[in-house]
Design an enzyme around this catalytic site. Sequence first.
Site, PDB file in Angstrom:
ATOM      1  N   HIS A   1     -66.607 -18.745 -23.237  1.00 54.30           N
ATOM      2  CA  HIS A   1     -65.713 -19.209 -24.295  1.00 54.30           C
ATOM      3  C   HIS A   1     -64.457 -18.344 -24.450  1.00 54.30           C
ATOM      4  O   HIS A   1     -63.346 -18.854 -24.309  1.00 54.30           O
ATOM      5  CB  HIS A   1     -66.519 -19.261 -25.602  1.00 54.30           C
ATOM      6  CG  HIS A   1     -65.757 -19.740 -26.795  1.00 54.30           C
ATOM      7  ND1 HIS A   1     -66.357 -20.271 -27.907  1.00 54.30           N
ATOM      8  CD2 HIS A   1     -64.426 -19.731 -27.077  1.00 54.30           C
ATOM      9  CE1 HIS A   1     -65.440 -20.606 -28.797  1.00 54.30           C
ATOM     10  NE2 HIS A   1     -64.255 -20.277 -28.324  1.00 54.30           N
TER      11      HIS A   1
ATOM     12  N   HIS B   1     -58.596 -17.099 -26.070  1.00 53.81           N
ATOM     13  CA  HIS B   1     -59.172 -17.643 -24.830  1.00 53.81           C
ATOM     14  C   HIS B   1     -58.393 -17.038 -23.668  1.00 53.81           C
ATOM     15  O   HIS B   1     -58.041 -17.725 -22.716  1.00 53.81           O
ATOM     16  CB  HIS B   1     -59.047 -19.164 -24.781  1.00 53.81           C
ATOM     17  CG  HIS B   1     -59.843 -19.879 -25.840  1.00 53.81           C
ATOM     18  ND1 HIS B   1     -59.695 -21.209 -26.094  1.00 53.81           N
ATOM     19  CD2 HIS B   1     -60.799 -19.438 -26.690  1.00 53.81           C
ATOM     20  CE1 HIS B   1     -60.520 -21.572 -27.076  1.00 53.81           C
ATOM     21  NE2 HIS B   1     -61.186 -20.506 -27.460  1.00 53.81           N
TER      22      HIS B   1
ATOM     23  N   HIS C   1     -59.188 -14.294 -32.399  1.00 54.87           N
ATOM     24  CA  HIS C   1     -60.044 -14.908 -31.386  1.00 54.87           C
ATOM     25  C   HIS C   1     -59.127 -15.530 -30.339  1.00 54.87           C
ATOM     26  O   HIS C   1     -58.220 -16.284 -30.678  1.00 54.87           O
ATOM     27  CB  HIS C   1     -60.940 -15.962 -32.049  1.00 54.87           C
ATOM     28  CG  HIS C   1     -61.553 -16.912 -31.070  1.00 54.87           C
ATOM     29  ND1 HIS C   1     -62.202 -16.497 -29.927  1.00 54.87           N
ATOM     30  CD2 HIS C   1     -61.612 -18.266 -31.049  1.00 54.87           C
ATOM     31  CE1 HIS C   1     -62.621 -17.540 -29.255  1.00 54.87           C
ATOM     32  NE2 HIS C   1     -62.265 -18.632 -29.922  1.00 54.87           N
TER      33      HIS C   1
ATOM     34  N   GLU D   1     -63.305 -22.331 -36.358  1.00 56.34           N
ATOM     35  CA  GLU D   1     -64.092 -21.096 -36.222  1.00 56.34           C
ATOM     36  C   GLU D   1     -64.087 -20.254 -37.500  1.00 56.34           C
ATOM     37  O   GLU D   1     -64.343 -19.053 -37.451  1.00 56.34           O
ATOM     38  CB  GLU D   1     -63.583 -20.255 -35.050  1.00 56.34           C
ATOM     39  CG  GLU D   1     -63.671 -20.909 -33.695  1.00 56.34           C
ATOM     40  CD  GLU D   1     -65.094 -21.091 -33.173  1.00 56.34           C
ATOM     41  OE1 GLU D   1     -66.062 -20.860 -33.927  1.00 56.34           O
ATOM     42  OE2 GLU D   1     -65.226 -21.496 -32.010  1.00 56.34           O
TER      43      GLU D   1
ATOM     44  N   TYR E   1     -60.308   3.876 -19.861  1.00 59.25           N
ATOM     45  CA  TYR E   1     -60.551   4.468 -21.186  1.00 59.25           C
ATOM     46  C   TYR E   1     -60.109   3.575 -22.338  1.00 59.25           C
ATOM     47  O   TYR E   1     -60.587   3.713 -23.471  1.00 59.25           O
ATOM     48  CB  TYR E   1     -59.919   5.866 -21.282  1.00 59.25           C
ATOM     49  CG  TYR E   1     -58.431   5.872 -21.481  1.00 59.25           C
ATOM     50  CD1 TYR E   1     -57.557   5.861 -20.399  1.00 59.25           C
ATOM     51  CD2 TYR E   1     -57.895   5.892 -22.765  1.00 59.25           C
ATOM     52  CE1 TYR E   1     -56.182   5.859 -20.587  1.00 59.25           C
ATOM     53  CE2 TYR E   1     -56.519   5.889 -22.960  1.00 59.25           C
ATOM     54  CZ  TYR E   1     -55.665   5.869 -21.877  1.00 59.25           C
ATOM     55  OH  TYR E   1     -54.318   5.862 -22.071  1.00 59.25           O
TER      56      TYR E   1
ATOM     57  N   TYR F   1     -55.207   8.436 -33.840  1.00 59.92           N
ATOM     58  CA  TYR F   1     -54.256   8.382 -32.734  1.00 59.92           C
ATOM     59  C   TYR F   1     -52.883   8.921 -33.148  1.00 59.92           C
ATOM     60  O   TYR F   1     -52.302   9.753 -32.472  1.00 59.92           O
ATOM     61  CB  TYR F   1     -54.129   6.938 -32.268  1.00 59.92           C
ATOM     62  CG  TYR F   1     -53.329   6.754 -31.012  1.00 59.92           C
ATOM     63  CD1 TYR F   1     -53.691   7.397 -29.844  1.00 59.92           C
ATOM     64  CD2 TYR F   1     -52.219   5.919 -31.005  1.00 59.92           C
ATOM     65  CE1 TYR F   1     -52.957   7.218 -28.687  1.00 59.92           C
ATOM     66  CE2 TYR F   1     -51.484   5.736 -29.841  1.00 59.92           C
ATOM     67  CZ  TYR F   1     -51.858   6.389 -28.695  1.00 59.92           C
ATOM     68  OH  TYR F   1     -51.134   6.213 -27.553  1.00 59.92           O
TER      69      TYR F   1
HETATM   70 ZN   LIG Z   1     -62.425 -20.576 -29.117  1.00 61.29          ZN
END
Ligand SMILES: [Zn+2]
Length: 226
Positions: A163, A103, A101, A82, A122, A216
């Site tokens: 995905h 899953h 990324h 990716e 929130y 924050y």
């Molecule tokens: Zn993936």
Amino acid sequence: MGGAKVKLQHIREEIVEYGKKLSKESLTKGTGGNLSVFHRETGIMAISPSGIDYYEIKPEQVVLLDVEIGSVIEGEALPSSERDMHRIFYKYRDDINAIIHTHSTFATAISCLNITLPAVHYLVALAGVDVPCADYATYGTVALAKNAFKAMEGRKACLLANHGMLSGGKSLSEAYNIAEGIEFCSELYYRAKSIGEPVILPKDEMLRVVERFKDYGKKWEEHDMI
Ligand SMILES: [Zn+2]
């Protein structure tokens, strides 16, 4: 170049550490998902390798890539499939220096509905007013990278249809916090939906929370003084 080398080594170690954290906190399973950090001064990004268990990755297997052309500079393994989905953000968004990324189960479940995750809590504001879902494209393709980039416009996270999830921040710790928060909100949405129709926070309230999250740390200091 000496300073940059030391910094890149530090980044590689950080990727190893956060990879283990992703796996330990159940934000991803097996070798699924990937993470990267962009060193803007040199134009080099460091990305987790393809197909190696998070507990087995060594810093020298974290692959260094030229963000502009996508070629490998250094690394004793293959870069994540990716990589283009990471590169596109570093090339075209200057507010993102780290990407995760995953899953993770609940965010991925919501992604299978191909819907935007609404402001059910929130903490959705970690990503923005909501979390859009990128159109489906085959994993590892430029088409998926483009769809994700489009879905994340004005946001710091998006779902990837059928995905998973993608998050981005100024640092790996910010990207991690966003991924963790959006997974939590996805689970809330799933659970609330299973017992009724959740109330969704209005956009003006979400915009207020997005603003509060921008500083924050400062807000906490003020809070402590009261
Ligand atoms: Zn993936």
